[in-house]
Write a protein that holds these residues in place. Structure first.
Motif, mmCIF file in Angstrom:
data_model
loop_
_atom_site.group_PDB
_atom_site.id
_atom_site.type_symbol
_atom_site.label_atom_id
_atom_site.label_comp_id
_atom_site.label_asym_id
_atom_site.label_seq_id
_atom_site.Cartn_x
_atom_site.Cartn_y
_atom_site.Cartn_z
ATOM 1 N N ALA A 126 -9.306 12.233 38.749
ATOM 2 C CA ALA A 126 -9.012 11.611 37.221
ATOM 3 C C ALA A 126 -7.249 12.176 36.935
ATOM 4 N N ASP A 127 -6.963 12.791 36.831
ATOM 5 C CA ASP A 127 -6.237 13.712 36.026
ATOM 6 C C ASP A 127 -5.370 12.796 35.799
ATOM 7 N N TYR A 128 -4.736 12.033 35.867
ATOM 8 C CA TYR A 128 -4.280 10.710 34.324
ATOM 9 C C TYR A 128 -5.460 11.086 33.370
ATOM 10 N N GLN A 129 -6.640 10.158 33.403
ATOM 11 C CA GLN A 129 -7.568 10.370 32.251
ATOM 12 C C GLN A 129 -8.105 11.304 32.091
ATOM 13 N N VAL A 130 -7.323 12.675 32.305
ATOM 14 C CA VAL A 130 -7.379 13.726 31.235
ATOM 15 C C VAL A 130 -6.991 13.541 29.687
ATOM 16 N N ILE A 131 -5.419 12.563 29.844
ATOM 17 C CA ILE A 131 -4.809 13.061 28.605
ATOM 18 C C ILE A 131 -5.316 11.419 28.001
ATOM 19 N N THR A 132 -6.412 10.851 28.497
ATOM 20 C CA THR A 132 -6.925 9.663 27.405
ATOM 21 C C THR A 132 -7.941 10.429 26.117
ATOM 22 N N ASP A 133 -7.709 11.469 26.499
ATOM 23 C CA ASP A 133 -8.201 12.632 24.399
ATOM 24 C C ASP A 133 -7.993 13.667 24.323
ATOM 25 N N ARG A 134 -6.967 13.878 25.500
ATOM 26 C CA ARG A 134 -7.121 14.994 24.947
ATOM 27 C C ARG A 134 -4.862 15.467 24.987
ATOM 28 N N ASP A 135 -4.604 16.662 24.487
ATOM 29 C CA ASP A 135 -2.897 16.725 24.028
ATOM 30 C C ASP A 135 -2.277 17.202 24.892
ATOM 31 N N THR A 136 -3.086 17.470 25.723
ATOM 32 C CA THR A 136 -2.003 18.644 26.771
ATOM 33 C C THR A 136 -2.644 18.588 28.260
ATOM 34 N N THR A 137 -1.632 18.877 29.087
ATOM 35 C CA THR A 137 -2.311 19.095 30.758
ATOM 36 C C THR A 137 -2.177 20.613 31.285
ATOM 37 N N ALA A 138 -2.177 21.570 30.443
ATOM 38 C CA ALA A 138 -2.595 23.210 30.612
ATOM 39 C C ALA A 138 -3.956 23.647 31.710
ATOM 40 N N ASN A 139 -3.156 24.332 32.546
ATOM 41 C CA ASN A 139 -4.123 24.747 33.205
ATOM 42 C C ASN A 139 -4.658 23.559 34.530
ATOM 43 N N ILE A 140 -4.329 21.468 34.813
ATOM 44 C CA ILE A 140 -4.836 21.001 35.074
ATOM 45 C C ILE A 140 -4.603 21.515 36.578
ATOM 46 N N ALA A 141 -3.674 22.509 36.801
ATOM 47 C CA ALA A 141 -3.408 21.918 38.427
ATOM 48 C C ALA A 141 -4.439 22.644 38.961
ATOM 49 N N ASP A 142 -4.502 23.956 38.263
ATOM 50 C CA ASP A 142 -5.733 24.909 38.250
ATOM 51 C C ASP A 142 -7.131 24.255 38.366
ATOM 52 N N ASN A 143 -7.297 23.003 38.038
ATOM 53 C CA ASN A 143 -8.739 22.896 37.278
ATOM 54 C C ASN A 143 -8.575 21.762 39.127
ATOM 55 N N VAL A 144 -7.764 21.332 39.084
ATOM 56 C CA VAL A 144 -7.517 19.894 40.793
ATOM 57 C C VAL A 144 -8.214 20.686 41.671
ATOM 58 N N ARG A 145 -7.697 22.363 41.903
ATOM 59 C CA ARG A 145 -7.557 22.802 42.583
ATOM 60 C C ARG A 145 -8.943 23.432 43.604
ATOM 61 N N ASN A 146 -9.415 24.455 41.609
ATOM 62 C CA ASN A 146 -11.303 24.905 41.715
ATOM 63 C C ASN A 146 -11.830 23.671 42.002
ATOM 64 N N MET A 147 -11.362 22.070 41.649
ATOM 65 C CA MET A 147 -12.814 21.448 41.515
ATOM 66 C C MET A 147 -12.872 20.990 43.381
ATOM 67 N N VAL A 148 -11.298 20.831 44.111
ATOM 68 C CA VAL A 148 -11.408 20.110 45.684
ATOM 69 C C VAL A 148 -12.866 21.907 46.250
ATOM 70 N N VAL A 149 -12.590 22.905 45.368
ATOM 71 C CA VAL A 149 -12.929 24.120 46.739
ATOM 72 C C VAL A 149 -14.615 23.833 46.539
ATOM 73 N N ASP A 150 -15.086 23.249 44.314
ATOM 74 C CA ASP A 150 -16.116 22.854 44.381
ATOM 75 C C ASP A 150 -16.949 21.844 45.201
ATOM 76 N N TYR A 151 -16.078 21.040 45.877
ATOM 77 C CA TYR A 151 -16.830 20.001 46.319
ATOM 78 C C TYR A 151 -17.261 20.192 47.892
ATOM 79 N N LEU A 152 -16.084 20.569 48.578
ATOM 80 C CA LEU A 152 -15.847 21.773 50.326
ATOM 81 C C LEU A 152 -17.521 22.882 49.865
ATOM 82 N N ALA A 153 -17.780 23.284 48.721
ATOM 83 C CA ALA A 153 -18.673 24.175 48.785
ATOM 84 C C ALA A 153 -20.276 23.742 48.809
ATOM 85 N N CYS A 154 -20.239 22.280 48.069
ATOM 86 C CA CYS A 154 -21.007 21.552 47.999
ATOM 87 C C CYS A 154 -21.593 21.192 49.349
#
Length: 348
Positions: free
Chosen positions: A66-94
């Protein structure tokens, strides 16, 4: 949420759990996470392990980042692309399998987000303001109440209903979101014509996973053990965790939150009980306890971390998983939006 309402939801959840292995084809599950940082042990034992089990039962499974929901309570999307890709890595690893589960991002599925417009017409301002999650998120962030945070429950209804999701794994505190989604589906069906199921919350019994300070494990508290942490980083975090001066190790969440949090972490990773571990350590003190917890966590996460390393070495594959997931989600969302527009008489 009233006690009677919760008990009814619990009864329905138990009935569904009994039916899932018998009729997995009847169910579509939607769940997800905000990409605000690395996933941790709390996420794993709280939700991810169950997602893998449901996926492996043969249930249609969709996971939204839910990348759009990051900005419900935050003022930046810094690092979001890295967070998204690492989230996929975590999902698959699990153990999430992209051949069985669609993994996708909010921002890549326009038709899902377009459902916000008709859905917003089905809720009142007072209903949105009453949602306890909205209040809790606003209090935690310290931000002014944005329009996106106010309509957060409606966006979650879009997430669930765009794919005709009918089960959503939740804890008790998330049941108001399910009730609001059911209400939106019901009102749409009554006003325009039947399109959406009224989804049920699949209540999980996972304990609130304590962080290393006894509070709920959370990235924002800095008390979480990330799935991606190294053995040495994990040992350092556990070594710094707060305990007390009593050398006799006992399980007492109220009186000894730090010691008890460590015992719960070890219990989850070993399948033993907190009391059993405490009895074994006895008068060994916090040093012996921390050594046991460190070894237990690192042993449990070893195969997940090994798989992470393999995946990180092939980021092209991670991109392919995301692109294919987004493509599949768009196909579903476009079909649902077409059905919505046709039901509303808005086809020109």
């Amino acid at each position: 949420m009233s006690i009677d309402s919760y008990e009814a939801s619990r009864k329905r959840s138990d009935e569904i759990r009994a039916d899932l292995p018998e009729h997995p084809e009847k169910y579509t599950m939607l769940t997800g996470d905000r990409p605000t940082g690395r996933l941790h042990l709390g996420h794993y034992f709280g939700t991810i392990r169950e997602r893998v089990a449901l996926q492996d039962l043969g249930i249609s499974t969709r996971i939204i980042i839910a990348d759009y929901q990051v900005i419900t309570d935050r003022d930046t999307t810094a690092n979001i692309a890295d967070n998204v890709r690492n989230m996929v890595v975590d999902y698959l690893a699990c153990g999430i399998d992209p051949a069985k589960t669609i993994i996708f991002t909010h921002s890549a599925v326009p038709a899902l987000n377009q459902l916000m417009l008709p859905f917003l017409s089905l809720v009142t301002e007072s209903e949105l303001l009453r949602n306890p999650t909205v209040k809790a998120e606003q209090d935690a962030s310290g931000h002014a109440l944005t329009g996106l945070l106010l309509t957060y429950p409606v966006h979650q209804a879009c997430d669930i209903l765009f794919c005709k999701g009918n089960i959503v794994p939740v804890g008790k505190d998330q049941m108001p979101h399910i009730e609001q989604t059911r209400q939106i589906a019901r009102r749409f069906n009554e006003r325009y014509g039947h399109v959406f199921p009224e989804p049920d919350g699949l209540l999980n019994d996972a304990p609130a996973i304590p962080g290393l300070d006894g509070r709920k494990m959370s990235k924002s508290y800095g008390n979480a053990i990330s799935l991606s942490a190294t053995d040495a980083e994990t040992a350092k975090l556990i070594k710094k965790s707060q305990t007390d001066a009593d050398r006799n190790i006992t399980y007492d969440p109220e009186g000894r939150p730090g010691v008890s949090a460590l015992l719960t972490t070890a219990a989850l990773c070993t399948g033993r009980t907190e009391a059993d571990i405490a009895a074994e350590i006895g008068d060994g003190g916090s040093g012996t306890l921390k050594k046991y917890v460190t070894e237990s966590v690192n042993a449990y996460l070893a195969p997940i971390r090994a798989r992470r390393e393999e995946l990180l070495a092939d980021m092209d594959y991670i991109e392919d998983v995301l692109h294919e997931g987004n493509r599949a989600a768009n196909e579903i969302a476009n079909a649902t939006l077409d059905e919505v527009r046709e039901t509303m008489g808005m086809v020109y």
